[in-house]
Motif scaffolding. Sequence first.
Motif, PDB file in Angstrom:
ATOM      1  N   ALA A  24     -35.247   6.500   4.741  1.00  0.00           N
ATOM      2  CA  ALA A  24     -35.580   5.111   4.411  1.00  0.00           C
ATOM      3  C   ALA A  24     -34.800   4.632   3.191  1.00  0.00           C
ATOM      4  CB  ALA A  24     -37.075   4.967   4.162  1.00  0.00           C
ATOM      5  N   VAL A  25     -34.506   5.545   2.289  1.00  0.00           N
ATOM      6  CA  VAL A  25     -33.654   5.272   1.127  1.00  0.00           C
ATOM      7  C   VAL A  25     -32.632   6.393   1.043  1.00  0.00           C
ATOM      8  CG1 VAL A  25     -35.409   3.966  -0.175  1.00  0.00           C
ATOM      9  CG2 VAL A  25     -35.244   6.446  -0.467  1.00  0.00           C
ATOM     10  N   PHE A  56     -42.575   3.716  -6.978  1.00  0.00           N
ATOM     11  CA  PHE A  56     -41.735   2.923  -7.879  1.00  0.00           C
ATOM     12  C   PHE A  56     -40.999   1.843  -7.111  1.00  0.00           C
ATOM     13  CE2 PHE A  56     -38.934   6.319  -6.460  1.00  0.00           C
ATOM     14  CZ  PHE A  56     -37.721   5.676  -6.228  1.00  0.00           C
ATOM     15  N   LEU A  57     -40.524   0.886  -7.865  1.00  0.00           N
ATOM     16  CA  LEU A  57     -39.704  -0.212  -7.341  1.00  0.00           C
ATOM     17  C   LEU A  57     -38.610  -0.483  -8.361  1.00  0.00           C
ATOM     18  CD1 LEU A  57     -40.929  -3.449  -5.681  1.00  0.00           C
ATOM     19  CD2 LEU A  57     -39.294  -3.577  -7.546  1.00  0.00           C
ATOM     20  N   ILE A  58     -37.386  -0.656  -7.866  1.00  0.00           N
ATOM     21  CA  ILE A  58     -36.230  -0.944  -8.717  1.00  0.00           C
ATOM     22  C   ILE A  58     -35.584  -2.219  -8.199  1.00  0.00           C
ATOM     23  CG2 ILE A  58     -33.960  -0.133  -9.503  1.00  0.00           C
ATOM     24  CD1 ILE A  58     -35.004   2.750  -9.050  1.00  0.00           C
ATOM     25  N   TYR A  71     -26.972  -5.744  -1.571  1.00  0.00           N
ATOM     26  CA  TYR A  71     -27.101  -6.642  -2.722  1.00  0.00           C
ATOM     27  C   TYR A  71     -26.012  -7.708  -2.688  1.00  0.00           C
ATOM     28  CZ  TYR A  71     -26.928  -8.525  -7.383  1.00  0.00           C
ATOM     29  OH  TYR A  71     -26.893  -9.398  -8.430  1.00  0.00           O
ATOM     30  N   ARG A  72     -24.783  -7.306  -2.406  1.00  0.00           N
ATOM     31  CA  ARG A  72     -23.666  -8.262  -2.381  1.00  0.00           C
ATOM     32  C   ARG A  72     -23.894  -9.344  -1.324  1.00  0.00           C
ATOM     33  NH1 ARG A  72     -20.136  -3.561  -2.877  1.00  0.00           N
ATOM     34  NH2 ARG A  72     -19.563  -3.940  -0.719  1.00  0.00           N
ATOM     35  N   TYR A  73     -24.499  -8.977  -0.185  1.00  0.00           N
ATOM     36  CA  TYR A  73     -24.818  -9.979   0.834  1.00  0.00           C
ATOM     37  C   TYR A  73     -25.701 -11.073   0.233  1.00  0.00           C
ATOM     38  CZ  TYR A  73     -27.130 -12.257   4.733  1.00  0.00           C
ATOM     39  OH  TYR A  73     -27.645 -13.215   5.576  1.00  0.00           O
ATOM     40  N   PHE A  74     -26.779 -10.669  -0.425  1.00  0.00           N
ATOM     41  CA  PHE A  74     -27.706 -11.659  -0.984  1.00  0.00           C
ATOM     42  C   PHE A  74     -27.064 -12.433  -2.125  1.00  0.00           C
ATOM     43  CE2 PHE A  74     -30.790  -8.702   0.993  1.00  0.00           C
ATOM     44  CZ  PHE A  74     -31.370  -9.624   1.859  1.00  0.00           C
ATOM     45  N   LEU A  82     -34.704 -12.548  -6.599  1.00  0.00           N
ATOM     46  CA  LEU A  82     -34.871 -11.212  -7.150  1.00  0.00           C
ATOM     47  C   LEU A  82     -34.628 -10.260  -5.987  1.00  0.00           C
ATOM     48  CD1 LEU A  82     -38.059 -11.438  -9.405  1.00  0.00           C
ATOM     49  CD2 LEU A  82     -35.653 -11.610 -10.086  1.00  0.00           C
ATOM     50  N   TYR A  83     -33.874  -9.214  -6.230  1.00  0.00           N
ATOM     51  CA  TYR A  83     -33.511  -8.258  -5.191  1.00  0.00           C
ATOM     52  C   TYR A  83     -34.239  -6.947  -5.421  1.00  0.00           C
ATOM     53  CZ  TYR A  83     -30.639  -4.966  -2.542  1.00  0.00           C
ATOM     54  OH  TYR A  83     -30.204  -3.988  -1.690  1.00  0.00           O
ATOM     55  N   VAL A  84     -34.943  -6.487  -4.408  1.00  0.00           N
ATOM     56  CA  VAL A  84     -35.598  -5.183  -4.460  1.00  0.00           C
ATOM     57  C   VAL A  84     -34.639  -4.175  -3.844  1.00  0.00           C
ATOM     58  CG1 VAL A  84     -37.547  -3.807  -3.653  1.00  0.00           C
ATOM     59  CG2 VAL A  84     -37.903  -6.179  -4.404  1.00  0.00           C
ATOM     60  N   ASP A  85     -34.076  -3.330  -4.687  1.00  0.00           N
ATOM     61  CA  ASP A  85     -33.120  -2.335  -4.227  1.00  0.00           C
ATOM     62  C   ASP A  85     -33.828  -1.208  -3.488  1.00  0.00           C
ATOM     63  OD1 ASP A  85     -30.287  -1.195  -4.366  1.00  0.00           O
ATOM     64  OD2 ASP A  85     -31.517   0.457  -5.134  1.00  0.00           O
ATOM     65  N   ARG A  86     -34.947  -0.782  -4.032  1.00  0.00           N
ATOM     66  CA  ARG A  86     -35.722   0.235  -3.332  1.00  0.00           C
ATOM     67  C   ARG A  86     -37.155   0.250  -3.821  1.00  0.00           C
ATOM     68  NH1 ARG A  86     -32.172   5.310  -4.194  1.00  0.00           N
ATOM     69  NH2 ARG A  86     -30.649   3.664  -4.192  1.00  0.00           N
ATOM     70  N   ILE A  87     -38.011   0.590  -2.885  1.00  0.00           N
ATOM     71  CA  ILE A  87     -39.428   0.794  -3.164  1.00  0.00           C
ATOM     72  C   ILE A  87     -39.810   2.080  -2.449  1.00  0.00           C
ATOM     73  CG2 ILE A  87     -40.017  -0.813  -1.299  1.00  0.00           C
ATOM     74  CD1 ILE A  87     -42.693  -1.316  -2.783  1.00  0.00           C
ATOM     75  N   VAL A  88     -40.456   2.973  -3.171  1.00  0.00           N
ATOM     76  CA  VAL A  88     -40.818   4.276  -2.626  1.00  0.00           C
ATOM     77  C   VAL A  88     -42.243   4.593  -3.062  1.00  0.00           C
ATOM     78  CG1 VAL A  88     -40.313   6.762  -2.662  1.00  0.00           C
ATOM     79  CG2 VAL A  88     -38.426   5.103  -2.651  1.00  0.00           C
ATOM     80  N   ILE A  89     -43.031   5.081  -2.104  1.00  0.00           N
ATOM     81  CA  ILE A  89     -44.400   5.507  -2.375  1.00  0.00           C
ATOM     82  C   ILE A  89     -44.532   6.962  -1.933  1.00  0.00           C
ATOM     83  CG2 ILE A  89     -46.862   5.093  -1.877  1.00  0.00           C
ATOM     84  CD1 ILE A  89     -45.474   2.747  -3.323  1.00  0.00           C
ATOM     85  N   ASP A  90     -45.174   7.778  -2.753  1.00  0.00           N
ATOM     86  CA  ASP A  90     -45.436   9.171  -2.398  1.00  0.00           C
ATOM     87  C   ASP A  90     -46.149   9.208  -1.040  1.00  0.00           C
ATOM     88  OD1 ASP A  90     -46.865  11.730  -2.189  1.00  0.00           O
ATOM     89  OD2 ASP A  90     -46.316  12.027  -4.287  1.00  0.00           O
TER      90      ASP A  90
END
Length: 162
Positions: A24-25, A56-58, A71-74, A82-90
């Motif tokens: 997923a990432v 976390f979210l970056i 990111y470049r597309y947006f 605001l661009y969410v590069d990644r969000i990960v949950i345990d």
Amino acid sequence: MNLRPLRPTDLARLVELNDAAYPAVPITPPEEMTALLGQADFTFGVVDETDSLLGFLIGLRPGADYASENYRYFDSRGADFLYVDRIVIDATVRGAGLGRMLYDAVFALARDEARAEIDCEVNLDPPNPQSLAFHDRLGFRRVGEQETKNGTVTVALLAALL
């Protein structure tokens, strides 16, 4: 559960969580994660009562010197985002509302900054139907699709208007 900015001392746990979420990432070695955190305009970590990082979210704002094709597309669309590069949950706490908690913080930040939208991408190939459904529930809509990583990944480009 509480939210706080990510810290340099979170690095080992960030890499552990991140890499456990593959595909997923992307797998991200510590030095690349450090560089990403250095480029990030905002970060949020969700922690338990012992300050253990559970997710976390970056994210980034427009105009960053960031090589991500997504990111470049947006950024090229000229939108105020605001661009969410990644969000990960345990994996042990997925479905407990932590992803929504992290996105609530991003939506609040976007409203405070009078942004027009929040942008992100979700894998179509390899498929990530749970993430697509999650983002749909949050109001994200597909604004594009593209192949990345030399054609090895196809993503849905998503935007949630504010």
